[in-house]
Design an enzyme around this catalytic site. Structure first.
Site, PDB file in Angstrom:
ATOM      1  N   GLY A   3       0.831  -1.195   0.000  1.00 43.16           N
ATOM      2  CA  GLY A   3       0.000   0.000   0.000  1.00 43.16           C
ATOM      3  C   GLY A   3       0.860   1.237   0.000  1.00 43.16           C
ATOM      4  O   GLY A   3       2.072   1.182   0.231  1.00 43.16           O
ATOM      5  N   PHE A   7       2.521   9.809   3.072  1.00 40.82           N
ATOM      6  CA  PHE A   7       3.803   9.975   3.740  1.00 40.82           C
ATOM      7  C   PHE A   7       4.698   8.752   3.659  1.00 40.82           C
ATOM      8  O   PHE A   7       5.898   8.854   3.879  1.00 40.82           O
ATOM      9  CB  PHE A   7       3.594  10.323   5.224  1.00 40.82           C
ATOM     10  N   ARG A 117      -6.990  10.406  16.009  1.00 44.51           N
ATOM     11  CA  ARG A 117      -7.239  11.500  15.065  1.00 44.51           C
ATOM     12  C   ARG A 117      -7.338  11.072  13.602  1.00 44.51           C
ATOM     13  O   ARG A 117      -7.370  11.933  12.710  1.00 44.51           O
ATOM     14  CB  ARG A 117      -6.187  12.605  15.205  1.00 44.51           C
TER      15      ARG A 117
END
Length: 456
Positions: A3, A7, A117
């Site tokens: 994958g 980043f 988050r």
């Protein structure tokens, strides 16, 4: 290649020692800056601290490659859940089980002072044994730093309105919102504000999330109560959502009970688990928070160890009284005590202290158990393929809960006075119910066993 993200890339590798297949997450060379390196290092540290949780991805190693790119070596898992729900929405029991387990991981992170988050379906992976695990703490922040930390790599469809409006970069309430949106997506086959056949650009989604309400899931097999739980989690006002992830979990468990499903256990570590495992297995006499009463009637709390009370305190007191300095000034002739007599007095003092501590333990045990009610009328019956256990409310306070233990399995936490267990023909199910108050449990109910008779 397994994958790729904004980043880092993730590759399949085989580790030499010990030999096993692993996933290696390597930061992209073009984004390697001091800030991103710090973020990557923070992710490695967070994952290492939290990955002992059964529903958080395990990190084996973190280092820097020869060309200066940081990397993580992680448990190899499947990303099937994040892909499968788009092709075929998941079954309700599976979504409830995934929800309780992943939410347990989030609650554990919150107790460690960490916000994830970036909760979304693609960050929920599956181990080789089918267990869901939460991954990618790459933009996580501590609870104290959340309001001042810039949100990097925001996932719009699963972000709360206040995050998209830049009112906060993350709170416990926004994590509850993301969990609700994630489970909604698994049931609906799309994100909550995505409209089939319509424009679903980032700006359109932000507009709908901040101003609209999610469309109905549109499945007859999704109970109304589950949809209400998810809609409450995705309320625009944070104050209207569940107050914590733990409350969200309990509402999911209540839906499982309503559907006649066995409740998925909550996986949250106890505060004193490390102390309990580090202690000598033979030492089970440590007192925590002993309530002592002084002659004036005032109550105070103190922490002490029974072993310290029995050996150190009485012995030192006796030594001071028997072989300490003699009083000065006129008085009766000084009396010398022989060593055998000193030892005899010491032994007597130890025995007296032991009796006092034993009496204190009994007093503490009786008083603490009397404060927490006990379920005394546990009964069970067979209903089709389900065994239904019921009991009366023994006098719970608003924040009290029931711990329902089935055999040797971890207990389930609930508020309802009914518990259902699926059973095979000829199977016997045994249940015990205990009241939990402020993290303390009272006396357990008597065990109730019910057999589901086989067909004649």
């Amino acid at each position: 290649m397994l994958g790729s993200g904004g980043f880092a890339d993730v590759f399949l590798y085989e580790q030499n020692l010990p030999r096993r297949q692993v996933a290696v997450k390597v930061m992209l060379a073009e984004v390697v800056t001091s800030q991103v390196k710090q973020m990557f290092q923070a992710e490695a540290n967070l994952m290492a601290q939290l990955s002992t949780h059964p529903s958080i991805l395990t990190v084996y190693q973190a280092s820097v490659s020869a060309d200066g790119r940081p990397y993580l070596v992680m448990e190899l898992c499947s990303a099937a859940i994040g892909q499968r729900y788009r092709m075929e929405p998941l079954a309700v029991p599976e979504v409830l089980s995934i929800g309780v387990r992943i939410a347990s991981a989030v609650e554990t992170a919150h107790r460690a002072g960490v916000l994830h988050r970036d909760i979304k379906p693609s960050n929920i992976l599956t181990t080789a044994y089918g267990h869901p695990v939460l991954s990618d703490f790459g933009i996580a922040a501590t609870l104290g730093e959340a309001d001042v930390t810039e949100a990097i790599g925001l996932s719009i469809p699963w972000s709360a309105p206040e995050v998209l409006l830049d009112e906060t970069s993350g709170t416990i309430a926004s994590e509850v919102w993301a969990l609700g949106a994630t489970l909604y997506s698994m049931l609906a086959g799309r994100s909550p504000f995505e409209l089939p056949g319509r424009e679903n650009t980032s700006s359109e989604l932000i507009q709908r999330i901040t101003k609209g309400r999610p469309q109905p899931i549109g499945r007859e097999d999704v109970p109304a109560r589950l949809e209400q739980v998810l809609l409450r989690a995705m309320s625009k006002k944070p104050s209207n959502r569940q107050r914590s992830v733990l409350e969200f979990i309990r509402e999911l468990q209540a839906v499982e009970t309503e559907l006649g499903l066995a409740q998925t256990p909550i996986e949250v570590a106890m505060d004193d688990w490390a102390i309990a495992t580090a202690d000598d297995p033979e030492d089970r006499t440590r007192i925590k928070g002993v309530v002592s009463i002084d002659p004036s009637g005032a109550r105070r709390r103190r922490r002490q160890s029974v072993s310290q009370t029995l050996t150190r305190a009485p012995t030192s007191t006796v030594v001071r009284e028997s072989v300490g300095s003699q009083p000065s000034g006129p008085g009766p002739a000084r009396r010398r005590w022989s060593r055998p007599l000193v030892l005899a007095v010491s032994v007597c003092a130890v025995l007296v202290a032991a009796l006092v501590v034993t009496a204190t333990l009994v007093l503490v045990k009786v008083s603490s158990n009397s404060e927490i009610p006990t379920v005394r009328d546990l009964s069970g019956r067979v209903s089709n393929s389900t065994i239904v256990f019921t009991w009366s409310d023994p006098g719970l306070q608003p924040d009290d809960t029931y711990q329902v233990a089935v055999g040797d399995q971890p207990p389930s936490i609930q508020h309802a006075t009914e518990f259902r267990v699926d059973a095979k023909e000829g199977e016997t199910v045994c249940v015990t119910v205990t009241v939990n108050r402020d993290g303390k449990t009272g006396a357990p109910s008597g065990q109730k066993c019910v057999e589901r008779a086989g067909s004649s």
